[in-house]
Design an enzyme around this catalytic site. Sequence first.
Site, PDB file in Angstrom:
ATOM      1  N   GLN A  21       5.383  -3.760  -7.822  1.00  0.00           N
ATOM      2  CA  GLN A  21       4.445  -2.202  -7.439  1.00  0.00           C
ATOM      3  C   GLN A  21       3.809  -2.778  -6.296  1.00  0.00           C
ATOM      4  O   GLN A  21       4.031  -4.141  -5.746  1.00  0.00           O
ATOM      5  CB  GLN A  21       3.485  -2.274  -8.357  1.00  0.00           C
ATOM      6  CG  GLN A  21       1.638  -2.619  -8.099  1.00  0.00           C
ATOM      7  CD  GLN A  21       1.389  -0.832  -7.570  1.00  0.00           C
ATOM      8  OE1 GLN A  21       2.276   0.215  -8.021  1.00  0.00           O
ATOM      9  NE2 GLN A  21       0.955  -0.425  -6.437  1.00  0.00           N
ATOM     10  N   THR A  22       4.013  -1.978  -5.038  1.00  0.00           N
ATOM     11  CA  THR A  22       3.148  -2.452  -4.129  1.00  0.00           C
ATOM     12  C   THR A  22       2.467  -1.154  -3.138  1.00  0.00           C
ATOM     13  O   THR A  22       2.760  -0.045  -3.176  1.00  0.00           O
ATOM     14  CB  THR A  22       4.406  -3.080  -3.326  1.00  0.00           C
ATOM     15  OG1 THR A  22       3.661  -3.677  -2.438  1.00  0.00           O
ATOM     16  CG2 THR A  22       5.109  -2.564  -2.735  1.00  0.00           C
ATOM     17  N   ARG A  23       1.048  -1.747  -2.418  1.00  0.00           N
ATOM     18  CA  ARG A  23       0.621  -0.970  -1.356  1.00  0.00           C
ATOM     19  C   ARG A  23       0.548  -0.999  -0.133  1.00  0.00           C
ATOM     20  O   ARG A  23       0.029  -1.021   0.354  1.00  0.00           O
ATOM     21  CB  ARG A  23      -0.239  -0.046  -2.507  1.00  0.00           C
ATOM     22  CG  ARG A  23      -1.822  -1.279  -2.520  1.00  0.00           C
ATOM     23  CD  ARG A  23      -3.135  -0.677  -2.087  1.00  0.00           C
ATOM     24  NE  ARG A  23      -4.147  -1.067  -2.632  1.00  0.00           N
ATOM     25  CZ  ARG A  23      -4.741  -2.188  -3.434  1.00  0.00           C
ATOM     26  NH1 ARG A  23      -4.097  -2.638  -4.678  1.00  0.00           N
ATOM     27  NH2 ARG A  23      -5.612  -3.067  -2.911  1.00  0.00           N
TER      28      ARG A  23
ATOM     29  N   HIS B 297       6.346  -8.592   3.135  1.00  0.00           N
ATOM     30  CA  HIS B 297       5.903 -10.215   4.164  1.00  0.00           C
ATOM     31  C   HIS B 297       6.831 -11.547   2.694  1.00  0.00           C
ATOM     32  O   HIS B 297       7.644 -10.868   2.195  1.00  0.00           O
ATOM     33  CB  HIS B 297       4.866 -10.532   4.865  1.00  0.00           C
ATOM     34  CG  HIS B 297       3.925  -9.048   5.325  1.00  0.00           C
ATOM     35  ND1 HIS B 297       4.827  -8.718   6.512  1.00  0.00           N
ATOM     36  CD2 HIS B 297       3.156  -8.975   5.213  1.00  0.00           C
ATOM     37  CE1 HIS B 297       3.889  -7.877   7.164  1.00  0.00           C
ATOM     38  NE2 HIS B 297       2.570  -8.243   6.113  1.00  0.00           N
TER      39      HIS B 297
ATOM     40  N   HIS C 172       6.013 -12.584  -0.713  1.00  0.00           N
ATOM     41  CA  HIS C 172       6.156 -10.690  -1.475  1.00  0.00           C
ATOM     42  C   HIS C 172       7.910 -10.570  -1.738  1.00  0.00           C
ATOM     43  O   HIS C 172       8.185 -10.458  -2.891  1.00  0.00           O
ATOM     44  CB  HIS C 172       5.764  -9.329  -1.696  1.00  0.00           C
ATOM     45  CG  HIS C 172       3.981  -9.606  -2.417  1.00  0.00           C
ATOM     46  ND1 HIS C 172       3.539  -9.026  -1.288  1.00  0.00           N
ATOM     47  CD2 HIS C 172       3.724 -10.142  -2.996  1.00  0.00           C
ATOM     48  CE1 HIS C 172       1.728  -9.835  -1.797  1.00  0.00           C
ATOM     49  NE2 HIS C 172       2.291  -9.865  -3.010  1.00  0.00           N
TER      50      HIS C 172
ATOM     51  N   GLY D  74       1.103 -10.200  -9.731  1.00  0.00           N
ATOM     52  CA  GLY D  74       1.485 -11.217  -9.176  1.00  0.00           C
ATOM     53  C   GLY D  74      -0.251 -12.015  -8.567  1.00  0.00           C
ATOM     54  O   GLY D  74      -1.411 -11.381  -9.468  1.00  0.00           O
ATOM     55  N   ARG D  75      -0.960 -11.658  -7.662  1.00  0.00           N
ATOM     56  CA  ARG D  75      -3.066 -12.218  -7.941  1.00  0.00           C
ATOM     57  C   ARG D  75      -3.007 -11.386  -7.345  1.00  0.00           C
ATOM     58  O   ARG D  75      -2.550 -10.168  -6.494  1.00  0.00           O
ATOM     59  CB  ARG D  75      -2.522 -13.565  -6.386  1.00  0.00           C
ATOM     60  CG  ARG D  75      -2.310 -13.492  -5.048  1.00  0.00           C
ATOM     61  CD  ARG D  75      -2.340 -14.305  -4.531  1.00  0.00           C
ATOM     62  NE  ARG D  75      -3.633 -15.104  -4.218  1.00  0.00           N
ATOM     63  CZ  ARG D  75      -3.808 -15.063  -3.172  1.00  0.00           C
ATOM     64  NH1 ARG D  75      -3.525 -13.992  -2.684  1.00  0.00           N
ATOM     65  NH2 ARG D  75      -5.280 -15.441  -3.179  1.00  0.00           N
ATOM     66  N   ASP D  76      -3.914 -10.482  -8.124  1.00  0.00           N
ATOM     67  CA  ASP D  76      -5.631  -9.607  -7.536  1.00  0.00           C
ATOM     68  C   ASP D  76      -4.747  -8.249  -7.785  1.00  0.00           C
ATOM     69  O   ASP D  76      -4.691  -7.427  -6.458  1.00  0.00           O
ATOM     70  CB  ASP D  76      -5.789 -10.800  -6.180  1.00  0.00           C
ATOM     71  CG  ASP D  76      -7.263  -9.361  -5.925  1.00  0.00           C
ATOM     72  OD1 ASP D  76      -7.794  -9.077  -6.678  1.00  0.00           O
ATOM     73  OD2 ASP D  76      -7.722  -8.949  -4.546  1.00  0.00           O
ATOM     74  N   HIS D  77      -3.611  -8.469  -8.574  1.00  0.00           N
ATOM     75  CA  HIS D  77      -3.146  -6.686  -8.463  1.00  0.00           C
ATOM     76  C   HIS D  77      -3.732  -5.923  -8.600  1.00  0.00           C
ATOM     77  O   HIS D  77      -5.130  -6.069  -9.299  1.00  0.00           O
ATOM     78  CB  HIS D  77      -1.899  -7.271 -10.081  1.00  0.00           C
ATOM     79  CG  HIS D  77      -0.901  -5.896 -10.526  1.00  0.00           C
ATOM     80  ND1 HIS D  77      -0.087  -6.193 -10.182  1.00  0.00           N
ATOM     81  CD2 HIS D  77      -2.114  -4.256 -10.705  1.00  0.00           C
ATOM     82  CE1 HIS D  77       0.718  -4.620  -9.899  1.00  0.00           C
ATOM     83  NE2 HIS D  77       0.029  -3.946 -10.154  1.00  0.00           N
TER      84      HIS D  77
END
Length: 378
Positions: free
Chosen positions: A188-190, A194, A197, A282-285
Amino acid sequence: MTTVATERLIRPHGGELVDRTGPRPDDLDRLEQLALTSRELSDLDMLASGSLSPLEGFMGREDYEKVVEEMRLSNGLAWALPVCLAVDDAPGGDRVALADGEGRVLALLEVDDVYQYDKEREAERCFRTTDEAHPGVARLFAQKSRYLAGRVTVFERLEPSFPELAMDPAETRAAFAERGWKRVVGFQTRNPIHRAHEYLTKGALETVDGLLIHPLVGETKSDDVPVATRVECYRVLLEGYYPQDRVVLSAFPAAMRYAGPREAIWHAICRKNYGCSHFIVGRDHAGVGDYYGTYDAQLIFDEFEPHELDIEPMFFEHAFYCRRCGQMATPKTCPHGGDDHVFLSGTKVRDLLAAGELPPVEFSRPEVAEVLIRAYRD
Ligand SMILES: [Zn+2]
């Protein structure tokens, strides 16, 4: 679709992939019409496609109460966030037409219940804060005061913002099966991807058959990188740096809620419906500001029994390039200190890009940075 092959994949949440698409009813013109917000429209479309399996409609009181209090549906199945439709009043009939902001009717809802809910409590439980500066809380507090529950039938799907990236759960499952994959990790990404990730996705891919890069394309905060720019970043990155036969790029149509830990669970369950057996956390998802601890979104997975979710979370710490290691690493794998690490703050990266300068290659692939520089220029 090759049924035999898709059976190798993880089963949808609750066992069956829901399909709430159906024919347009004849008496639509006579029904009361409700205009949905952009978040509700995203949810509606995800109900249609089975992304939110086993949900078949907007939640009733029992499901809502138990989700808010215990992160379970009334039947005990794990579920982390309300999927609700806010209204002012109970509708007149036992069926209502659901429309978008322009009055285009998309779906029918069979009215099951209309109930009061406590916004403060929902905010406290789901967002862990009642601070109106939190974008998810602000949206909750601004919405109408009752919830309308009922099963939906969607006869007109939302226009996908990126038609070539639009894949329903049945389609990603077919794509995975076609490639012979069994174990698939979802990412998942918003944000643009880079090196950090990229490293996480590749680290995860080393242990499974395939990778689903699944950027969220629904509504986000206005200061997030615009989705069209992000999609171009993903394309150039995938073209240059990923083996094409190991990766599927597709759009995740959800709206961001910024509910941090609970949204991580919700995101994982949705990806299970898309056929992912693993999910990167990851961190702070799904976090925003400093409302959540860095690893809260990983710790929350411990509140579920091992097979409640079925999809396997893969936890990662923040990654960086280490000059002494001569490679990408994380605090788990690199013994060196910050002086050896290539670190750039978000502000620093934005300043560089806005000035038309490439960040170091250890931080960002030049092709990705070029896309962002062009976006800043326009
Ligand atoms: Zn190192």
